[in-house]
Scaffold this motif. Structure first.
Motif, short mmCIF file in Angstrom:
data_model
loop_
_atom_site.label_atom_id
_atom_site.label_comp_id
_atom_site.label_asym_id
_atom_site.label_seq_id
_atom_site.Cartn_x
_atom_site.Cartn_y
_atom_site.Cartn_z
N THR A 13 0.83 -1.21 0.00
CA THR A 13 0.00 0.00 0.00
C THR A 13 0.86 1.26 0.00
O THR A 13 0.60 2.18 -0.77
CB THR A 13 -0.97 0.00 1.20
N THR A 14 1.89 1.31 0.83
CA THR A 14 2.74 2.50 0.85
C THR A 14 3.48 2.65 -0.47
O THR A 14 3.65 3.76 -0.97
CB THR A 14 3.75 2.45 2.02
N MET A 17 1.11 4.14 -2.92
CA MET A 17 0.98 5.57 -2.63
C MET A 17 2.17 6.34 -3.18
O MET A 17 2.01 7.37 -3.83
CB MET A 17 0.84 5.80 -1.12
N THR A 20 2.08 6.53 -7.00
CA THR A 20 1.02 7.43 -7.48
C THR A 20 1.42 8.88 -7.30
O THR A 20 1.25 9.71 -8.20
CB THR A 20 -0.31 7.13 -6.75
N GLY A 54 7.17 8.09 3.18
CA GLY A 54 5.97 7.30 3.37
C GLY A 54 6.26 6.07 4.19
O GLY A 54 7.26 5.39 3.98
N PHE A 87 3.37 10.66 4.19
CA PHE A 87 2.15 9.93 3.84
C PHE A 87 2.26 8.50 4.35
O PHE A 87 3.37 8.01 4.57
CB PHE A 87 1.91 9.94 2.33
N PRO A 89 -0.29 4.57 5.05
CA PRO A 89 -1.53 3.88 5.37
C PRO A 89 -1.58 3.50 6.85
O PRO A 89 -0.55 3.40 7.52
CB PRO A 89 -1.45 2.62 4.51
N VAL A 122 -4.23 7.24 4.85
CA VAL A 122 -5.31 6.48 4.23
C VAL A 122 -5.60 5.26 5.09
O VAL A 122 -4.72 4.77 5.81
CB VAL A 122 -5.00 6.06 2.78
N SER A 124 -6.17 1.65 5.15
CA SER A 124 -6.04 0.44 4.33
C SER A 124 -7.00 -0.65 4.76
O SER A 124 -7.16 -1.65 4.06
CB SER A 124 -4.59 -0.07 4.37
N ILE A 132 -7.53 5.02 -2.56
CA ILE A 132 -6.20 5.40 -2.09
C ILE A 132 -5.46 6.19 -3.17
O ILE A 132 -4.87 7.24 -2.89
CB ILE A 132 -5.41 4.16 -1.63
N GLN A 133 -5.51 5.71 -4.41
CA GLN A 133 -4.84 6.43 -5.49
C GLN A 133 -5.45 7.82 -5.71
O GLN A 133 -4.71 8.77 -5.95
CB GLN A 133 -4.91 5.61 -6.78
N CYS A 136 -4.10 10.07 -3.13
CA CYS A 136 -2.70 10.38 -3.42
C CYS A 136 -2.57 11.42 -4.51
O CYS A 136 -1.71 12.30 -4.44
CB CYS A 136 -1.94 9.11 -3.79
#
Length: 151
Positions: A13-14, A17, A20, A54, A87, A89, A122, A124, A132-133, A136
C-alpha cells in the motif's frame, strides 16, 4: 523541483501511494527519485529540494522495523530549507491511526524541514486501491500548489 520519495512498505500500500504521488509530481515537472527505505540513506536527502517520506504504522502506533534505522539517521541531518511531506496507510481499528505519519512529520520539522501540507493518512482497512490512489493524486496536487505559496 528535485524531489525524493522514500517509503517503507510491507503489503504494497505505501509503495502504491509513493508511485502514485511520484507520477503526479513527474507530470508537474518534478525530477523525482523513488527509493525503497532499504536503498536510501538519510544524508542523501540534503541534496534534494523536496523530501517526501511514506511509511505504514506497525501495531498500535509504532514505526515499522524497516524504517527505524533510516529514522535514526534522519534525526542526525539538517533539512533546513527543504520542503517536505509525509504519507502512509494505517488501520482505523487501532487507537492510534497511522501514527507513523505524525512521528515522521515531527522528525522532519525537528530537522528544519518546512512541511508543505498535513500528512496524508489512508485507511487500508476500509479504503480500496482506487480510493487510495485518488487521495494520493489530490495530495500531490496540494503539494504542488502549496509549495508555490511556501517558496
Amino acid at each position: 523541483m528535485k524531489t525524493i520519495i522514500v517509503y517503507a512498505s510491507m503489503t504494497g500500500t505505501t509503495e502504491l501511494m509513493a508511485q502514485t504521488i511520484m507520477e503526479e509530481l513527474t507530470k508537474a515537472g518534478d525530477r523525482v527519485v523513488l527509493r525503497d527505505v532499504f536503498d536510501a540513506y538519510a544524508e542523501e536527502l540534503e541534496t534534494f529540494e523536496s523530501v517526501l517520506i511514506g511509511s505504514y504504522t506497525w501495531g498500535d502506533g509504532d514505526l515499522s522495523d524497516e524504517i527505524l534505522a533510516f529514522h535514526e539517521e534522519l534525526s542526525e541531518i539538517d533539512l533546513t530549507g527543504k520542503l517536505g511531506a509525509v504519507f502512509g496507510p494505517g488501520d482505523s481499528t487501532y487507537e492510534h491511526f497511522a501514527r507513523a505519519v505524525d512521528r515522521l512529520e515531527e522528525t522532519l520539522e525537528n530537522q528544519g524541514c518546512n512541511l508543505v501540507t498535513k500528512g496524508l493518512k489512508v485507511d487500508s482497512f476500509y479504503e480500496d486501491e482506487e480510493e487510495i490512489q485518488m487521495k494520493c493524486r489530490l495530495f500531490a496536487e496540494k503539494l504542488i500548489s502549496e509549495r508555490v505559496v511556501t517558496i
